[in-house]
Design a protein around this motif. Structure first.
Motif, PDB file in Angstrom:
ATOM      1  N   GLU A  67      56.372  46.524  22.050  1.00  0.00           N
ATOM      2  CA  GLU A  67      56.356  47.218  23.512  1.00  0.00           C
ATOM      3  C   GLU A  67      55.817  48.334  23.624  1.00  0.00           C
ATOM      4  O   GLU A  67      55.065  48.593  24.589  1.00  0.00           O
ATOM      5  N   VAL A  68      55.657  49.198  22.623  1.00  0.00           N
ATOM      6  CA  VAL A  68      54.782  50.307  22.382  1.00  0.00           C
ATOM      7  C   VAL A  68      53.389  49.793  22.626  1.00  0.00           C
ATOM      8  O   VAL A  68      52.335  50.296  23.613  1.00  0.00           O
ATOM      9  N   ALA A  69      52.864  48.962  21.645  1.00  0.00           N
ATOM     10  CA  ALA A  69      51.521  48.443  21.704  1.00  0.00           C
ATOM     11  C   ALA A  69      51.211  47.916  23.220  1.00  0.00           C
ATOM     12  O   ALA A  69      50.044  48.054  23.464  1.00  0.00           O
ATOM     13  N   GLN A  70      52.020  47.186  23.698  1.00  0.00           N
ATOM     14  CA  GLN A  70      51.844  46.588  25.072  1.00  0.00           C
ATOM     15  C   GLN A  70      51.708  47.618  26.000  1.00  0.00           C
ATOM     16  O   GLN A  70      50.706  47.599  26.758  1.00  0.00           O
ATOM     17  N   ALA A  71      52.440  48.652  26.122  1.00  0.00           N
ATOM     18  CA  ALA A  71      52.078  49.599  27.096  1.00  0.00           C
ATOM     19  C   ALA A  71      50.835  50.410  26.948  1.00  0.00           C
ATOM     20  O   ALA A  71      50.335  50.764  27.862  1.00  0.00           O
ATOM     21  N   HIS A  72      50.639  50.638  25.595  1.00  0.00           N
ATOM     22  CA  HIS A  72      49.546  51.379  25.209  1.00  0.00           C
ATOM     23  C   HIS A  72      48.184  50.533  25.979  1.00  0.00           C
ATOM     24  O   HIS A  72      47.385  51.208  26.601  1.00  0.00           O
ATOM     25  N   TRP A  73      47.994  49.274  25.862  1.00  0.00           N
ATOM     26  CA  TRP A  73      46.964  48.633  26.317  1.00  0.00           C
ATOM     27  C   TRP A  73      47.345  48.536  27.960  1.00  0.00           C
ATOM     28  O   TRP A  73      46.093  48.567  28.688  1.00  0.00           O
ATOM     29  N   GLU A  74      48.439  48.281  28.499  1.00  0.00           N
ATOM     30  CA  GLU A  74      48.694  48.253  29.864  1.00  0.00           C
ATOM     31  C   GLU A  74      48.204  49.681  30.511  1.00  0.00           C
ATOM     32  O   GLU A  74      47.503  49.605  31.795  1.00  0.00           O
ATOM     33  N   VAL A  75      48.704  50.636  30.156  1.00  0.00           N
ATOM     34  CA  VAL A  75      48.023  52.009  30.617  1.00  0.00           C
ATOM     35  C   VAL A  75      46.646  52.137  30.638  1.00  0.00           C
ATOM     36  O   VAL A  75      46.107  52.747  31.547  1.00  0.00           O
ATOM     37  N   THR A  76      45.911  51.587  29.521  1.00  0.00           N
ATOM     38  CA  THR A  76      44.445  51.407  29.466  1.00  0.00           C
ATOM     39  C   THR A  76      43.872  50.778  30.634  1.00  0.00           C
ATOM     40  O   THR A  76      42.902  51.259  31.551  1.00  0.00           O
ATOM     41  N   ALA A  77      44.279  49.522  30.716  1.00  0.00           N
ATOM     42  CA  ALA A  77      43.944  48.455  31.667  1.00  0.00           C
ATOM     43  C   ALA A  77      43.962  48.895  33.115  1.00  0.00           C
ATOM     44  O   ALA A  77      43.203  48.910  33.998  1.00  0.00           O
ATOM     45  N   PHE A  78      45.328  49.475  33.465  1.00  0.00           N
ATOM     46  CA  PHE A  78      45.453  50.083  34.711  1.00  0.00           C
ATOM     47  C   PHE A  78      44.663  51.388  35.128  1.00  0.00           C
ATOM     48  O   PHE A  78      44.014  51.396  36.335  1.00  0.00           O
ATOM     49  N   THR A  79      44.393  52.267  34.182  1.00  0.00           N
ATOM     50  CA  THR A  79      43.656  53.208  34.529  1.00  0.00           C
ATOM     51  C   THR A  79      42.384  52.977  34.669  1.00  0.00           C
ATOM     52  O   THR A  79      41.349  53.244  35.630  1.00  0.00           O
ATOM     53  N   ALA A  80      41.736  51.832  34.101  1.00  0.00           N
ATOM     54  CA  ALA A  80      40.366  51.490  34.104  1.00  0.00           C
ATOM     55  C   ALA A  80      40.128  50.791  35.589  1.00  0.00           C
ATOM     56  O   ALA A  80      39.326  51.067  36.391  1.00  0.00           O
ATOM     57  N   THR A  81      41.102  50.063  36.218  1.00  0.00           N
ATOM     58  CA  THR A  81      41.416  49.415  37.445  1.00  0.00           C
ATOM     59  C   THR A  81      41.201  50.719  38.679  1.00  0.00           C
ATOM     60  O   THR A  81      40.547  50.812  39.453  1.00  0.00           O
ATOM     61  N   CYS A  82      41.964  51.583  38.316  1.00  0.00           N
ATOM     62  CA  CYS A  82      41.955  52.820  39.372  1.00  0.00           C
ATOM     63  C   CYS A  82      40.784  53.525  39.338  1.00  0.00           C
ATOM     64  O   CYS A  82      40.250  53.876  40.271  1.00  0.00           O
ATOM     65  N   LEU A  83      39.897  53.617  38.048  1.00  0.00           N
ATOM     66  CA  LEU A  83      38.707  54.536  38.105  1.00  0.00           C
ATOM     67  C   LEU A  83      37.485  53.488  38.673  1.00  0.00           C
ATOM     68  O   LEU A  83      36.738  54.047  39.506  1.00  0.00           O
ATOM     69  N   ARG A  84      37.552  52.195  38.538  1.00  0.00           N
ATOM     70  CA  ARG A  84      36.802  51.566  39.469  1.00  0.00           C
ATOM     71  C   ARG A  84      36.774  51.250  40.699  1.00  0.00           C
ATOM     72  O   ARG A  84      36.028  51.446  41.380  1.00  0.00           O
ATOM     73  N   ARG A  85      38.170  51.481  41.282  1.00  0.00           N
ATOM     74  CA  ARG A  85      38.274  51.519  42.600  1.00  0.00           C
ATOM     75  C   ARG A  85      37.982  52.854  43.398  1.00  0.00           C
ATOM     76  O   ARG A  85      37.241  52.824  44.418  1.00  0.00           O
ATOM     77  N   CYS A  86      38.064  53.856  42.645  1.00  0.00           N
ATOM     78  CA  CYS A  86      37.542  55.160  43.031  1.00  0.00           C
ATOM     79  C   CYS A  86      36.059  55.222  43.141  1.00  0.00           C
ATOM     80  O   CYS A  86      35.593  55.844  44.025  1.00  0.00           O
ATOM     81  N   CYS A  87      35.635  54.802  41.947  1.00  0.00           N
ATOM     82  CA  CYS A  87      34.231  54.974  42.089  1.00  0.00           C
ATOM     83  C   CYS A  87      33.562  54.069  43.095  1.00  0.00           C
ATOM     84  O   CYS A  87      32.332  54.394  43.835  1.00  0.00           O
ATOM     85  N   ALA A  88      34.012  52.774  43.180  1.00  0.00           N
ATOM     86  CA  ALA A  88      33.524  51.953  44.370  1.00  0.00           C
ATOM     87  C   ALA A  88      33.662  52.617  45.593  1.00  0.00           C
ATOM     88  O   ALA A  88      32.660  52.364  46.497  1.00  0.00           O
ATOM     89  N   ALA A  89      34.679  53.299  46.095  1.00  0.00           N
ATOM     90  CA  ALA A  89      34.650  53.821  47.422  1.00  0.00           C
ATOM     91  C   ALA A  89      33.440  54.761  47.371  1.00  0.00           C
ATOM     92  O   ALA A  89      33.214  55.408  48.404  1.00  0.00           O
ATOM     93  N   LEU A  90      33.046  55.577  46.307  1.00  0.00           N
ATOM     94  CA  LEU A  90      31.828  56.323  46.281  1.00  0.00           C
ATOM     95  C   LEU A  90      30.584  55.456  46.311  1.00  0.00           C
ATOM     96  O   LEU A  90      29.419  56.189  46.374  1.00  0.00           O
ATOM     97  N   GLY A  91      30.608  54.165  46.255  1.00  0.00           N
ATOM     98  CA  GLY A  91      29.510  53.505  46.182  1.00  0.00           C
ATOM     99  C   GLY A  91      28.780  53.438  44.784  1.00  0.00           C
ATOM    100  O   GLY A  91      27.475  53.460  44.569  1.00  0.00           O
ATOM    101  N   MET A  92      29.505  53.779  43.683  1.00  0.00           N
ATOM    102  CA  MET A  92      28.829  53.635  42.547  1.00  0.00           C
ATOM    103  C   MET A  92      29.658  52.968  41.578  1.00  0.00           C
ATOM    104  O   MET A  92      30.768  52.627  41.781  1.00  0.00           O
ATOM    105  N   SER A  93      29.036  52.831  40.311  1.00  0.00           N
ATOM    106  CA  SER A  93      29.999  52.170  39.245  1.00  0.00           C
ATOM    107  C   SER A  93      30.416  53.366  38.319  1.00  0.00           C
ATOM    108  O   SER A  93      29.603  54.166  38.125  1.00  0.00           O
TER     109      SER A  93
END
Length: 396
Positions: A67-93
């Motif tokens: 469960e620790v390992a799953q959370a480790h990867w889920e936190v990473t994947a969710f953070t990646a999604t958040c960063l993609r969305r924020c950058c997209a709003a700025l018109g960048m990758s």
């Protein structure tokens, strides 16, 4: 106009309140001896309910390592999604960023181990290497380990940002962040870097949110509205005042290990079953304000100006209590200096990544108790983007 090269960096932070991920994209540069920043965009994204419950379990229950390992990867994947969305709003990758400062999610913090072992113990979930591969840019993460290894508390880490951008030649400034835990950065007028002091004062939103969830069935007491209707509970107040952490001298830092739900339930035991929820929240809110103020009365009595950030800055009753505790201090939210209250810590970790790229030490030994100053963070690079070396010290 910027004189040094403008460096565009993002920061991502999820704190002890477990409410979600804050991301910020900013530009940093130098103008002569001064550093400057421009916040381009910030966003907050609440954790999906299943991930939030998993992270709460990691703090409160024995869980299998899977469960620790799953959370480790889920936190990473969710953070990646958040960063993609924020950058997209700025018109960048995200790949167009110079770097990302990735704090990850703290799930264990035992700084007191440094007094026995010579190093502190802590763990943040989230993989800088995976984030670098998924987003196609350099990621700086694992910010706390180097300071812990040098015998420091590993926290707080935002004081360097506060010193760079919030200090004043005339005012005695305190930067207060009211996250899950409350922490202060103390900036005497015209202070040098080595004169900065900072520490965790005690609970911020941890017990307020836990009580709102336990008693009201809501994630937090919006604006402190319920607490404002209540009255002080003398028996609970007396128990709270006996918590020894508040009186400890800095360096000090804390987390859910001390200010846990289990500890809160223990404090509430013995209260009559019919005790109004608003009285419990009122007492806890006043205690949060008192604990911040008491730390300043003991260790920074000259404070005249306070800038407040973090989710607790949106709790109007908590700020009223702070003003009552510190009548001689002008207290304002960080928006007055152009920093949205929920963007502050993400912005700070963007700055720490920027400094890491320049090879600059980013911990403050006088703050954390570390034996030496050092560059914080481990640098991860994506496939096809080889390491080009540190930014020249004069750049950015």
């Amino acid at each position: 106009m910027p004189q040094g090269r403008v460096v565009r960096v993002a920061g991502a932070m999820s704190g002890t309140s477990l409410d979600g991920v804050d991301v910020a994209v900013a530009e940093f540069w130098r103008e002569g001896p001064h550093e400057r920043f421009r916040l381009l965009r910030w966003e907050h994204a609440a954790f999906p309910p299943a991930l939030r419950r998993r992270l709460q379990r990691l703090h409160e229950e024995p869980v299998p390592i899977a469960e620790v390992a799953q959370a480790h990867w889920e936190v990473t994947a969710f953070t990646a999604t958040c960063l993609r969305r924020c950058c997209a709003a700025l018109g960048m990758s995200p790949s167009e960023l110079e770097a990302i400062g990735f704090h990850g999610q703290t799930v264990y913090h035992e700084p007191a181990a440094r007094h026995v072992r010579g190093y502190g113990i802590g763990l943040q979930l989230g993989s800088p290497a995976a984030l670098a591969q998924w987003l196609g840019t350099t990621v700086v993460g694992d910010f706390r380990s180097a300071d812990l290894a040098l015998g420091g508390e590993g926290a707080p880490l935002v004081p360097l940002f506060d010193w760079a951008f919030l200090r004043s030649a005339e005012e005695f400034v305190v930067a207060l962040n009211l996250g899950g835990v409350a922490n202060v950065t103390v900036l005497p007028p015209g202070c040098r870097r080595e004169e900065v002091r900072a520490w965790d004062t005690g609970p911020g939103n941890l017990w307020l949110d836990a009580a709102a969830e336990m008693l009201l069935g809501v994630p937090y007491d919006a604006d402190g509205a319920c607490a404002r209707r209540g009255q002080l509970l003398a028996p609970l107040w007396e128990r709270l005042l006996r918590i020894p952490y508040i009186e400890q001298s800095p360096p000090k830092s804390t987390g859910r290990e001390l200010f846990s739900r289990a500890q809160l339930r223990e404090l509430l035991q013995g209260l009559p079953v019919q005790t109004p929820a608003e009285d419990i929240l009122h007492t806890l809110t006043r205690f949060t304000a008192w604990s911040v103020a008491e730390n300043l009365r003991r260790h920074a009595p000259g404070c005249t100006y306070m800038l407040v950030s973090g989710g607790g800055a949106l709790n109007g009753f908590l700020l009223e209590c702070l003003c009552q505790e510190l009548p001689q201090v002008c207290i304002e939210r960080s928006e007055v200096v152009g920093i949205p209250v929920l963007a502050k810590e993400a912005l700070c970790f963007a700055y720490l990544a920027y400094q890491a790229l320049r090879g600059e030490p980013t911990n403050l030994p006088a703050v954390t108790g570390a034996r030496a100053a050092t560059v914080l963070g481990v640098v991860a690079h994506p496939e096809g983007r080889p390491w080009q070396g540190f930014l020249p010290a004069g750049e950015g």
